[in-house]
Design an enzyme around this catalytic site. Structure first.
Site, PDB file in Angstrom:
ATOM      1  N   SER A  76       0.710  -1.169   0.077  1.00  0.00           N
ATOM      2  CA  SER A  76      -0.149   0.092   0.002  1.00  0.00           C
ATOM      3  C   SER A  76       0.807   1.235  -0.075  1.00  0.00           C
ATOM      4  O   SER A  76       1.474   1.534  -1.059  1.00  0.00           O
ATOM      5  CB  SER A  76      -1.157  -0.093   1.146  1.00  0.00           C
ATOM      6  OG  SER A  76      -1.968   1.096   1.238  1.00  0.00           O
ATOM      7  N   ASP A 122     -10.509  -4.309  -4.376  1.00  0.00           N
ATOM      8  CA  ASP A 122      -9.692  -3.287  -3.404  1.00  0.00           C
ATOM      9  C   ASP A 122     -10.403  -2.243  -3.536  1.00  0.00           C
ATOM     10  O   ASP A 122     -10.606  -1.406  -4.432  1.00  0.00           O
ATOM     11  CB  ASP A 122      -8.147  -3.096  -3.763  1.00  0.00           C
ATOM     12  CG  ASP A 122      -7.484  -2.490  -2.945  1.00  0.00           C
ATOM     13  OD1 ASP A 122      -8.031  -1.580  -1.916  1.00  0.00           O
ATOM     14  OD2 ASP A 122      -6.099  -2.356  -2.854  1.00  0.00           O
ATOM     15  N   HIS A 159      -8.148  -5.417  -0.529  1.00  0.00           N
ATOM     16  CA  HIS A 159      -6.866  -4.361  -0.236  1.00  0.00           C
ATOM     17  C   HIS A 159      -5.577  -5.268   0.493  1.00  0.00           C
ATOM     18  O   HIS A 159      -4.418  -5.003   0.197  1.00  0.00           O
ATOM     19  CB  HIS A 159      -7.168  -3.271   0.321  1.00  0.00           C
ATOM     20  CG  HIS A 159      -5.935  -2.133   0.636  1.00  0.00           C
ATOM     21  ND1 HIS A 159      -5.417  -1.804  -0.397  1.00  0.00           N
ATOM     22  CD2 HIS A 159      -5.529  -1.714   1.701  1.00  0.00           C
ATOM     23  CE1 HIS A 159      -4.384  -0.914  -0.072  1.00  0.00           C
ATOM     24  NE2 HIS A 159      -4.328  -1.084   1.285  1.00  0.00           N
TER      25      HIS A 159
END
Length: 248
Positions: free
Chosen positions: A101, A197, A227
């Site tokens: 991320s 996601d 995610h």
């Protein structure tokens, strides 16, 4: 055996780390926004590296996990500086940067600054430029006004307590963008991205791939992945990609 300790940042903030000695290229795990180095993906990579005799290093940014400092005082630039310090002081030779991320953004900043230290890059739902391209455009005029007036807005989270989005984070994020110009990455880049996601849309991963001025770039879309990409099958995919990149 795992080496556990802290490094003092330039302002004295203790940055917690865990490191396994082993052969190179080493692996550096870069965590996400408000996450820490003891998440399932980092733990799985640590176990794999220990079993394989591969060097592995993970850490917590300032204001995260076991490190000192307040999360509210952090910015992308500050957390990238923490990562650069870890790379410089705790690793030697080219490294495989694994960024989850926000860690994908941090990895891109490190790679742009010191490409000679990068063996390869692996992004897990990478979120480069997210404050400007994903976060700010979604905020209502009221939320934007709150951030500009009060310097902070507390955003509800699906993963725990609300977290602070500060004016400093937004303004610094604009200065740290990496997708505004081509990224001259001549090393292998792999991206794992879930198509379900809801935090980082899968098309963002494609835009990141397009921004890289290098040919050895592959995007692996997981249609039913979210995610976190931390299910057993997601972890298996991560380990397989890491193994291939190490062997290359």
């Amino acid at each position: 055996m795992e080496d556990i300790g802290t490094l003092p940042a330039e302002d004295g903030t203790p940055i917690a780390f865990r490191r396994i000695a082993g052969r190179g290229p080493g692996i550096v795990f870069l965590g996400g926004f408000k996450s820490d180095m003891t998440g399932s993906k980092a733990e799985a990579l640590s176990d794999w590296a220990a079993a394989k005799g591969q060097a592995f290093c993970r850490f917590d940014y300032a204001g995260h996990g076991q490190s000192g400092g307040r999360f509210e005082d952090g910015t992308i630039g500050r957390w990238a500086a923490d990562a650069q310090m870890v790379l410089d002081q705790l690793t030697t030779g080219p490294q495989l940067l694994v960024g989850s991320s926000m860690g994908g953004w941090i990895a891109a900043l490190l790679a742009r600054a010191a490409p000679e230290r990068v063996h390869a890059m692996l992004g897990i739902a990478p979120a480069p430029d997210f404050t400007e391209t994903l976060m700010w455009p979604q905020f209502t005029p009221e939320i934007r006004a709150t951030i500009l007036r009060d310097g902070v807005w507390h955003r509800p989270s699906d993963y725990g307590e609300p977290y602070a989005i500060t004016r400093a984070l937004i303004e610094d994020g604009r200065q740290q963008q990496v997708m505004t110009n081509p990224l001259p990455f001549r090393f292998p880049v792999r991206i794992l991205q879930g198509m379900r996601d809801t935090d980082v849309p899968w098309r963002h991963a494609l835009r990141f791939a397009e921004a890289i001025d290098g040919d050895d770039v592959r995007v692996n879309l997981v249609k039913d992945g979210d995610h976190r990409l931390s299910r057993p099958q997601d972890i298996a995919l991560l380990i397989a990609e890491v193994s291939r990149l190490i062997e290359e």
